[in-house]
Design a protein around this motif. Structure first.
Motif, PDB file in Angstrom:
ATOM      1  N   VAL A  69       0.874  -1.114  -0.183  1.00 27.29           N
ATOM      2  CA  VAL A  69       0.111   0.034   0.172  1.00 27.29           C
ATOM      3  C   VAL A  69       0.744   1.233   0.048  1.00 27.29           C
ATOM      4  CG1 VAL A  69      -1.639   1.422   1.102  1.00 27.29           C
ATOM      5  CG2 VAL A  69      -1.582  -1.250   1.315  1.00 27.29           C
ATOM      6  N   ARG A  70       0.492   2.020  -0.886  1.00 29.33           N
ATOM      7  CA  ARG A  70       1.448   3.460  -0.971  1.00 29.33           C
ATOM      8  C   ARG A  70       0.429   4.499  -1.187  1.00 29.33           C
ATOM      9  NH1 ARG A  70       3.192   4.154  -6.617  1.00 29.33           N
ATOM     10  NH2 ARG A  70       2.699   2.018  -6.562  1.00 29.33           N
ATOM     11  N   PRO A  71       0.529   5.331  -0.315  1.00 36.38           N
ATOM     12  CA  PRO A  71      -0.206   6.784  -0.382  1.00 36.38           C
ATOM     13  C   PRO A  71       0.465   7.284  -1.643  1.00 36.38           C
ATOM     14  CG  PRO A  71       1.278   7.109   1.268  1.00 36.38           C
ATOM     15  CD  PRO A  71       1.411   5.630   0.806  1.00 36.38           C
ATOM     16  N   THR A  72      -0.554   7.747  -2.414  1.00 35.42           N
ATOM     17  CA  THR A  72       0.021   8.743  -3.598  1.00 35.42           C
ATOM     18  C   THR A  72      -0.832  10.202  -3.798  1.00 35.42           C
ATOM     19  OG1 THR A  72      -1.870   7.746  -5.240  1.00 35.42           O
ATOM     20  CG2 THR A  72       0.370   6.694  -5.000  1.00 35.42           C
ATOM     21  N   ARG A  73      -1.480  10.448  -2.997  1.00 35.80           N
ATOM     22  CA  ARG A  73      -2.252  11.679  -3.040  1.00 35.80           C
ATOM     23  C   ARG A  73      -2.863  12.308  -1.560  1.00 35.80           C
ATOM     24  NH1 ARG A  73      -8.094  13.628  -5.968  1.00 35.80           N
ATOM     25  NH2 ARG A  73      -8.371  11.569  -4.884  1.00 35.80           N
ATOM     26  N   TYR A  74      -2.657  13.494  -1.384  1.00 35.62           N
ATOM     27  CA  TYR A  74      -3.240  14.093  -0.200  1.00 35.62           C
ATOM     28  C   TYR A  74      -4.136  15.353  -0.770  1.00 35.62           C
ATOM     29  CZ  TYR A  74       0.331  11.663   2.513  1.00 35.62           C
ATOM     30  OH  TYR A  74       1.487  10.663   2.825  1.00 35.62           O
ATOM     31  N   VAL A  75      -5.191  15.529  -0.099  1.00 36.15           N
ATOM     32  CA  VAL A  75      -6.152  16.457  -0.186  1.00 36.15           C
ATOM     33  C   VAL A  75      -5.902  17.591   0.611  1.00 36.15           C
ATOM     34  CG1 VAL A  75      -8.304  17.304  -0.478  1.00 36.15           C
ATOM     35  CG2 VAL A  75      -7.752  15.126  -1.232  1.00 36.15           C
ATOM     36  N   VAL A  76      -5.778  18.892   0.183  1.00 37.65           N
ATOM     37  CA  VAL A  76      -5.232  20.118   1.183  1.00 37.65           C
ATOM     38  C   VAL A  76      -6.395  21.161   0.912  1.00 37.65           C
ATOM     39  CG1 VAL A  76      -3.703  21.732   1.986  1.00 37.65           C
ATOM     40  CG2 VAL A  76      -2.745  19.424   1.071  1.00 37.65           C
ATOM     41  N   SER A  77      -7.041  21.521   2.023  1.00 32.59           N
ATOM     42  CA  SER A  77      -8.082  22.631   1.943  1.00 32.59           C
ATOM     43  C   SER A  77      -8.167  23.245   3.287  1.00 32.59           C
ATOM     44  CB  SER A  77      -9.248  21.796   1.499  1.00 32.59           C
ATOM     45  OG  SER A  77     -10.415  22.836   1.131  1.00 32.59           O
ATOM     46  N   CYS A  78      -8.847  24.393   3.161  1.00 33.78           N
ATOM     47  CA  CYS A  78      -9.156  25.282   4.377  1.00 33.78           C
ATOM     48  C   CYS A  78     -10.808  25.102   4.733  1.00 33.78           C
ATOM     49  CB  CYS A  78      -8.761  26.774   4.177  1.00 33.78           C
ATOM     50  SG  CYS A  78      -6.984  27.058   3.987  1.00 33.78           S
TER      51      CYS A  78
END
Length: 111
Positions: free
Chosen positions: A9-18
């Motif tokens: 398992v490999r994380p490939t995306r992070y969501v960044v938001s305010c």
């Protein structure tokens, strides 16, 4: 009996938001930190990448990317997340800023 190969398992995306994730506007006021291989990450929004200088530029197909462009738009994970967190409060959609959305009453945001 043959053994099955072990899955990784490999994380490939992070969501960044305010904007809170349950707000209907969150997807529009979010950007992504996406893995691009070789332990490098990009800050991405609508087909553009954020540079180290804080400028957005179109991400062309891989065969057309110059080494200079890649050096300005690829980061280690910590740097990419830092840049994304700095850019997130500045996002604007159709003239509305993150600050506008955060001031809207919850019932108006859901319409």
């Amino acid at each position: 009996m043959s053994q099955q190969p072990a899955a990784t398992v490999r994380p490939t995306r992070y969501v960044v938001s305010c904007i809170p994730e349950n707000d209907i506007n969150a997807p529009h006021f979010s950007l992504n930190v996406e893995y691009r291989g070789r332990d490098l990450w990009a800050v991405v929004r609508h087909g553009s990448c954020l540079s180290a200088a804080g400028q957005w530029s179109y991400e062309s197909v891989p065969s057309e990317r110059e080494d200079e462009w890649l050096a300005e738009h690829r980061f280690d994970l910590d740097t990419a997340l830092k840049l994304a967190k700095e850019a997130a409060p500045t996002l604007t959609v159709n003239g509305f800023t993150v600050a506008h959305v955060l001031r809207w009453p919850a019932d108006e945001a859901e319409e």
